[in-house]
Design an enzyme around this catalytic site. Structure first.
Site, short mmCIF file in Angstrom:
data_model
loop_
_atom_site.label_atom_id
_atom_site.label_comp_id
_atom_site.label_asym_id
_atom_site.label_seq_id
_atom_site.Cartn_x
_atom_site.Cartn_y
_atom_site.Cartn_z
N HIS A 216 -40.71 -31.97 -33.37
CA HIS A 216 -40.50 -31.26 -32.10
C HIS A 216 -39.26 -31.72 -31.37
CE1 HIS A 216 -42.23 -34.22 -29.11
NE2 HIS A 216 -42.97 -34.60 -30.12
N ASP B 173 -39.90 -40.08 -29.70
CA ASP B 173 -40.79 -38.92 -29.57
C ASP B 173 -40.03 -37.75 -29.00
OD1 ASP B 173 -42.98 -37.27 -29.35
OD2 ASP B 173 -43.94 -38.38 -27.74
N GLU C 188 -43.65 -28.76 -27.61
CA GLU C 188 -44.81 -29.44 -28.21
C GLU C 188 -45.57 -30.23 -27.17
OE1 GLU C 188 -46.86 -32.95 -30.13
OE2 GLU C 188 -45.29 -32.92 -28.62
N GLU C 189 -44.81 -30.86 -26.27
CA GLU C 189 -45.40 -31.84 -25.35
C GLU C 189 -46.33 -31.22 -24.29
OE1 GLU C 189 -45.37 -34.83 -25.89
OE2 GLU C 189 -43.46 -35.60 -26.65
N ASP D 111 -43.29 -36.54 -36.51
CA ASP D 111 -43.31 -36.77 -35.06
C ASP D 111 -43.47 -38.27 -34.84
OD1 ASP D 111 -43.59 -36.82 -32.36
OD2 ASP D 111 -45.34 -35.50 -32.25
N HIS E 135 -43.02 -41.00 -23.77
CA HIS E 135 -43.32 -40.24 -22.54
C HIS E 135 -42.87 -40.97 -21.28
CE1 HIS E 135 -46.77 -37.98 -24.85
NE2 HIS E 135 -45.60 -37.92 -25.46
N1 BES Z 1 -45.83 -37.69 -30.58
C1 BES Z 1 -46.95 -37.39 -29.75
C2 BES Z 1 -48.28 -37.59 -30.44
C3 BES Z 1 -48.69 -38.98 -30.77
C4 BES Z 1 -48.50 -40.02 -29.88
C5 BES Z 1 -49.33 -39.23 -31.96
C6 BES Z 1 -48.91 -41.30 -30.21
C7 BES Z 1 -49.75 -40.49 -32.28
C8 BES Z 1 -49.54 -41.53 -31.40
C9 BES Z 1 -46.86 -35.97 -29.27
O1 BES Z 1 -45.58 -35.60 -28.92
C10 BES Z 1 -47.74 -35.79 -28.05
O2 BES Z 1 -47.53 -36.42 -27.07
N2 BES Z 1 -48.75 -34.94 -28.16
C11 BES Z 1 -49.65 -34.66 -27.08
C12 BES Z 1 -50.65 -33.62 -27.49
C13 BES Z 1 -50.31 -32.23 -27.10
C14 BES Z 1 -51.47 -31.29 -27.43
C15 BES Z 1 -49.86 -32.04 -25.68
C16 BES Z 1 -50.49 -35.88 -26.72
O3 BES Z 1 -50.78 -36.70 -27.58
O4 BES Z 1 -50.86 -36.00 -25.57
ZN ZN Z 2 -45.26 -36.88 -26.95
#
Ligand code: BES
Ligand code: ZN
Length: 593
Positions: free
Chosen positions: A216, A234, A268-269, A296, A373
């Protein structure tokens, strides 16, 4: 940010007041969520009392969902207290929906058989590309993406600018090749003002079959929309890793047989929006996407393992292909299985749309980059180098080279379908003398088809027990496709040529699992099917309950008439004929040159 881990939920379960305390009509059935670790002791305790604990309908992220009679809740509570010292340890729900909602995120039903055959026979082209992967290129891309704009947020101009920049970078890489196109994929503005970016290399012989490698493009700062979100790890790291895979492909004149699409997803975020749009477009247009790799977070080494393979919302057969790519093309690197517990990245969009997907991750769930984040997600966190991302870029290169096949300049493309060398995977028929399914014709493999489906008298297992010379009968307890059964066995050469002594073969076993924690599959081989002396290949746990595919490799010994045995057991330890009343074993006999 969504709640990312189940740890808290399980902890809350541990001493939650039992929700079944209010009076209710007798024998009503309720749905419960329970820690998966408690299933095994609870089942044993039920068994002692002559009761059967029903199989979980779903098990993920360490939580299982199952349906029980209300009268059994008392027994369950007692079992939890006695065996696990938990106050109740489960939560009762009135409806299945409520129980499933408690176990957020879902795994789409996966087809029993893989859509493609996974073979590793494109070494010269893969290795040519692998030797071109350079850390500096990955580093430069991460650096540019994470320092040029304050944030790549999906709804800010800077997020749009980043997408335009990436499109022009990828166009430069494409170098005018007429079989490569680079385009923005625009989304409804309410979905994402930021577009996604897609580079497509059209396949030479199988252009309608598509391999996707994605990550992403957007970033986020959890504390505010205008706050700095460099998103170096990220997920500039994932985008940079796949950009380098694309670059080495073009630099080596790689022409894939299948179409390859590199994708940088928008938004994605804030809920996987860009990838959901794109995956659904492929589904709605009946595009045959044969495999998806999601990158990712690739640049932070949080664990001693080099890769964490996400097992939820991904495809088990493709995951095992992906780990075989690691051991073949990056020997010495290690991996372990991990779960997100919910749809944590864009692979979940593809999985929901019904396509096979895998997500190799930089760490285990508890050891990932702590700066994501925040304004602190910069390249300096990883010492200013992209060294760790090199492994993921190489994995993407091998995934592309072996799944999309084709060749680089000067190399010969291998067959795409695994039927290379003239061999086909035969379907077995029942051998009434040896009393098990058998392929007598020479070929690249042997598949039991539907002959083994079920266990003993449970389900359609014709010719039970399907063990050589009826040497081992099946356990008789439980219910078909609620409790354990071996349903299908296949053996096939890794390189697609005919079965021959010394060749590496993959055993693909389809089981119906009761539980990921208490079931185990023991796989054995024997050089002489008429008088088998079983050698253990290994013992494997299913990734969850229900239909699951388990694969294992071994080298064929000498012998013209060989066999494999699958012993699928509830608890206990490895054996060719374990005694548990839920255990199933089946044999498959095949001709070897
Ligand atoms: N890269 C992250 C996901 C992640 C973080 C996987 C830490 C494993 C460990 C991704 O960009 C993310 O933040 N995803 C969101 C989910 C989405 C449905 C908004 C999350 O994890 O909150
Ligand atoms: Zn993220």
């Amino acid at each position: 940010m969504a709640i990312r881990k189940f740890g808290t939920v399980v902890a809350m379960l541990a001493c939650a007041a039992p929700a079944f305390a209010e009076a209710a009509p007798k024998e009503r059935e309720v749905w419960i969520t329970i820690g998966a670790d408690a299933l095994e002791p609870a089942r044993a305790s039920f068994q002692q009392k002559g009761l059967t604990l029903p199989a979980p309908a779903l098990e993920k992220g360490g939580v299982a969902v199952l349906r029980v009679r209300e009268s059994q809740l008392e027994t369950l509570a007692a079992a939890m207290h006695d065996k696990l010292n938990r106050c109740a340890g489960f939560i009762a729900h009135d409806t299945e929906e409520q129980a499933l909602a408690a176990v957020e995120g879902s795994t789409a039903p996966q087809p029993l058989a893989s859509l493609v055959s996974y073979t590793l026979n494109n070494g010269p082209s893969v290795n040519a590309m692998l030797s071109g992967v350079q850390e500096l290129n990955i580093r430069n891309t991460i650096n540019y993406l994470s320092t040029t704009w304050t944030t790549r947020r999906y709804n800010l101009q800077s997020g749009i600018d980043a997408a335009n920049w990436l499109r022009s970078q990828w166009s430069t890489i494409a170098n005018g090749r007429s079989d490569i196109s680079v385009a923005l994929y625009t989304h409804a503005s309410s979905t994402s003002p930021q577009p996604s970016v897609i580079a497509t290399i059209t396949g030479t012989t199988h252009p309608n079959e598509v391999v996707v490698i994605g990550g992403h493009l957007d970033s986020i700062n959890q504390s505010g929309s205008t706050a700095a979100a460099p998103g170096a790890d990220d997920d500039a790291s994932g985008v940079a890793s796949l950009t380098e895979a694309f670059r080495v492909a073009v630099a080596n004149g790689y022409k894939p047989a299948r179409t390859v699409k590199f994708m940088a997803y928008a938004a994605e975020e804030i809920g996987l929006r860009g990838s959901a749009d794109i995956a659904n477009w492929h589904k709605n247009n009946s595009v045959n996407v044969v495999g998806v790799l999601q990158l990712d977070m690739t640049n932070y080494k949080g664990s001693s393992y080099d890769f964490g393979m996400v097992t939820d919302n991904t495809n088990a057969a493709q995951n095992s292909f992906t780990t075989s790519l690691i051991s073949t093309y990056q020997p010495g690197l290690t991996w372990t299985n991990i779960t997100c517990g919910y749809g944590c990245s864009d692979h979940a969009s593809w999985n929901s749309a019904g396509f096979p997907t895998s997500m190799p991750f930089e760490a285990t769930m508890s050891t990932d980059n702590p700066q994501i984040h925040t304004s602190g997600d910069t390249l300096s966190v990883t010492g200013g180098t992209a060294a760790n991302s090199v492994k993921f870029s190489k994995l993407a290169v091998s995934f592309m080279g072996e799944l999309a096949k084709g060749a680089t300049t000067g190399n010969t493309p291998p067959p795409v379908d695994g039927g290379g060398g003239g061999g086909t995977v035969n379907t077995a028929t029942y051998d009434a003398t040896l009393k098990a399914p058998r392929c007598t014709a020479a070929g690249a493999g042997c598949d039991s088809g539907t002959l083994l489906n079920g266990r003993g008298g449970l389900g359609p297992e014709v010719n039970k027990p399907n063990t050589i010379n009826a040497s081992c009968t099946d356990g008789a307890s439980g219910t078909y496709h609620s409790d354990e059964s071996n349903d299908r066995l296949k053996v096939a050469t890794v390189d697609g040529t005919n079965l021959k002594a010394g060749k590496q073969v993959t055993v693909t076993a389809t089981v119906w699992a009761y539980s990921a924690t208490s079931d185990t599959l023991d796989l054995y081989y024997a050089a002489n099917a008429s008088s088998p002396s079983w050698v253990l290949i290994g013992s494997y746990k299913p990734s969850g309950s229900g239909a699951r595919t388990i694969t294992a490799n071994y080298t064929l010994p000498t012998g013209t008439n060989q066999a494999i045995r699958a012993n699928f057991r509830y608890q206990g330890s490895a054996g060719t004929c374990t005694t548990g009343s839920y255990d199933d074993r089946d044999d498959l006999i095949f001709t070897v040159q």
